[in-house]
Design a protein around this motif. Structure first.
Motif, PDB file in Angstrom:
ATOM      1  N   UNK A 146      17.451  17.146 -17.414  1.00  0.00           N
ATOM      2  CA  UNK A 146      18.657  17.669 -16.770  1.00  0.00           C
ATOM      3  C   UNK A 146      19.721  16.587 -16.610  1.00  0.00           C
ATOM      4  N   UNK A 147      19.282  15.364 -16.365  1.00  0.00           N
ATOM      5  CA  UNK A 147      20.221  14.250 -16.208  1.00  0.00           C
ATOM      6  C   UNK A 147      20.474  13.515 -17.533  1.00  0.00           C
ATOM      7  N   UNK A 148      19.862  14.013 -18.606  1.00  0.00           N
ATOM      8  CA  UNK A 148      20.041  13.436 -19.934  1.00  0.00           C
ATOM      9  C   UNK A 148      19.694  11.944 -19.956  1.00  0.00           C
ATOM     10  N   UNK A 149      18.558  11.645 -19.355  1.00  0.00           N
ATOM     11  CA  UNK A 149      18.063  10.273 -19.381  1.00  0.00           C
ATOM     12  C   UNK A 149      16.648  10.272 -19.934  1.00  0.00           C
ATOM     13  N   UNK A 150      16.259   9.159 -20.530  1.00  0.00           N
ATOM     14  CA  UNK A 150      14.897   9.024 -21.041  1.00  0.00           C
ATOM     15  C   UNK A 150      13.925   8.988 -19.875  1.00  0.00           C
ATOM     16  N   UNK A 151      12.739   9.520 -20.076  1.00  0.00           N
ATOM     17  CA  UNK A 151      11.742   9.563 -19.006  1.00  0.00           C
ATOM     18  C   UNK A 151      11.535   8.177 -18.417  1.00  0.00           C
ATOM     19  N   UNK A 152      11.755   8.077 -17.123  1.00  0.00           N
ATOM     20  CA  UNK A 152      11.550   6.816 -16.432  1.00  0.00           C
ATOM     21  C   UNK A 152      12.755   5.901 -16.400  1.00  0.00           C
ATOM     22  N   UNK A 153      13.759   6.136 -17.246  1.00  0.00           N
ATOM     23  CA  UNK A 153      14.926   5.243 -17.317  1.00  0.00           C
ATOM     24  C   UNK A 153      16.003   5.736 -16.362  1.00  0.00           C
ATOM     25  N   UNK A 154      15.750   5.588 -15.055  1.00  0.00           N
ATOM     26  CA  UNK A 154      16.605   6.232 -14.061  1.00  0.00           C
ATOM     27  C   UNK A 154      17.713   5.329 -13.523  1.00  0.00           C
ATOM     28  N   UNK A 155      17.673   4.028 -13.846  1.00  0.00           N
ATOM     29  CA  UNK A 155      18.554   3.101 -13.138  1.00  0.00           C
ATOM     30  C   UNK A 155      19.902   2.944 -13.811  1.00  0.00           C
ATOM     31  N   UNK A 156      20.936   2.807 -12.959  1.00  0.00           N
ATOM     32  CA  UNK A 156      22.311   2.616 -13.407  1.00  0.00           C
ATOM     33  C   UNK A 156      22.997   1.694 -12.400  1.00  0.00           C
ATOM     34  N   UNK A 157      23.846   0.820 -12.880  1.00  0.00           N
ATOM     35  CA  UNK A 157      24.555  -0.107 -12.003  1.00  0.00           C
ATOM     36  C   UNK A 157      25.716   0.614 -11.309  1.00  0.00           C
TER      37      UNK A 157
END
Length: 398
Positions: A146-157
């Motif tokens: 739903x957030x269009x991110x790879x599994x586990x790659x949740x971090x953003x600055x």
């Protein structure tokens, strides 16, 4: 669905496993962290581990899931699964980590129960584990998608654009994506995870509710500094770091928004009850109701130690006044002002319209008390929703 053979085995062994589940989880975490110290350092909440809260939550959720499979084999406890999955997704948990947990959990079961763990018993509980793990993984992967991110790659600055002292122990941090892109959409009541690097090199993670209406171009979190075991809970490693070191211009590693306690689109009367820093998700809901021009009655209730300890008190009143049919009532243990209640939140004199949908956030004793009062006033159990900061010991024991 649990197989017929495993259902019989789990039913027969559930009392023994349930009686030993606390010892099993204690041994499990010891084995897991001995083999993978990086998980305690960079994924698990060290404060909750030290206080034993995570062990209680894990034990309760496993027992609750197994009990549900045996008692009602044609359904799943989706409320519990979604609550856990949202928390896991906010931490970046991946499918591969479930295999690691399985290895040390079953080693702990075998060591604790000894000869009672026959091949048949091991196979039955293995089936329970993977039913739960696969259900969680499926939900978590949908959340990542739903957030269009790879599994586990949740971090953003994110850049801290401002910091406001709300009370002596609470500060609001205003955030915007460091890359200049639009912030991800969120629902009123959701939270984000914040990861900080501490003095010992550990990258600890905590969750904080987003305050403010979802339509804003920026995001904000209000963080209460936790004063350690003396305050009756885990130490405030991350909250202490944020208060001591983070100022405007600094950057933080922030996850996409998660959380399953969100304001439902409804024309029904709404009641928002909070205590302490539990006001933050309630304020996001209140802001959304005000911005959307909610026409049905809105009842805003809050309990705190004193007016000086009530974070975002002005926002509580201002947002309530923006609504056509809303009222706010506050209770304080100390220094209550004229018009405020003294002591604990008491619904005796609070009118609760028929058909009210209620949202609660605060310490468990507070939420249990408010829920009981709402039920006594005729609010349906299905219409009472809650959020727990930290391991959900209420849901796991339900």
């Amino acid at each position: 669905m649990l197989s017929e053979t495993s259902t019989a085995t789990v039913r027969a062994t559930l009392p023994a496993v349930g009686a030993a589940i606390g010892e099993i989880t204690e041994l499990f975490y010891a084995k897991l962290f001995a083999a993978h110290p990086e998980l305690l350092r960079d994924l698990f909440n060290r404060g909750n581990q030290n206080a034993g809260l995570q062990k209680q939550a894990l034990a309760g959720s496993i027992a609750a899931f197994a009990t549900h499979l045996v008692a009602d084999p044609d359904t799943r406890p989706d409320v519990m699964l979604h609550r856990i999955a949202h928390k896991h997704a906010s931490l970046g948990v991946t499918r591969e980590q479930y295999a690691v947990v399985h290895r040390y959990l079953f080693a702990a079961i075998a060591e604790t129960l000894g000869e009672a763990v026959t091949p048949e018993v091991a196979a039955a509980w293995d089936e329970v584990y993977w039913l739960m793990a696969n259900a969680l993984t499926a939900i978590e992967e949908r959340l990542y998608e739903q957030h269009r991110i790879a599994a586990g790659n949740v971090w953003r600055e994110w850049t801290v654009t401002g910091r406001v002292a709300e009370t002596a122990d609470c500060a609001t941090f205003h955030l915007t994506p460091a890359d200049g892109a639009a912030p991800p959409a969120h629902l009123p009541g959701q939270y984000v995870s914040v990861q900080v690097e501490l003095a010992d090199g550990a990258r600890q993670i905590r969750q904080y509710s987003l305050v403010g209406a979802p339509g804003s171009d920026t995001r904000a979190i209000t963080v209460k500094r936790v004063h350690g075991p003396a305050a009756g809970g885990p130490d405030g490693e991350v909250s202490g770091h944020l208060h001591a070191h983070v100022r405007a211009g600094d950057t933080l590693r922030v996850s996409a928004p998660y959380g399953d306690l969100t304001l439902r689109d409804t024309t029904a009367p709404v009641l928002l009850a909070s205590a302490g820093i539990g006001c933050t998700p309630m304020l996001a809901m209140l802001a959304h109701l005000a911005d959307s021009g909610h026409g049905a009655p809105v009842t805003v209730l809050h309990a705190d130690r004193s007016p000086a300890d009530h974070a975002l008190r002005g926002d509580h009143r201002a947002l309530t006044h923006k609504l056509a049919d809303a009222s706010a009532r506050f209770w304080y243990e100390e220094d209550a002002e004229p018009g405020d209640g003294e002591g604990l939140l008491d619904l005796a004199a609070v009118p609760v319209p028929a058909g009210t949908v209620a949202y609660l956030c605060g310490p468990l004793p507070f939420m249990r008390s408010v829920r009981a009062q709402l039920l006594a006033k005729g609010v349906r159990a299905a219409d009472i929703h809650y959020e727990v900061f930290g391991p959900d010991l209420w849901l796991a024991s339900a």
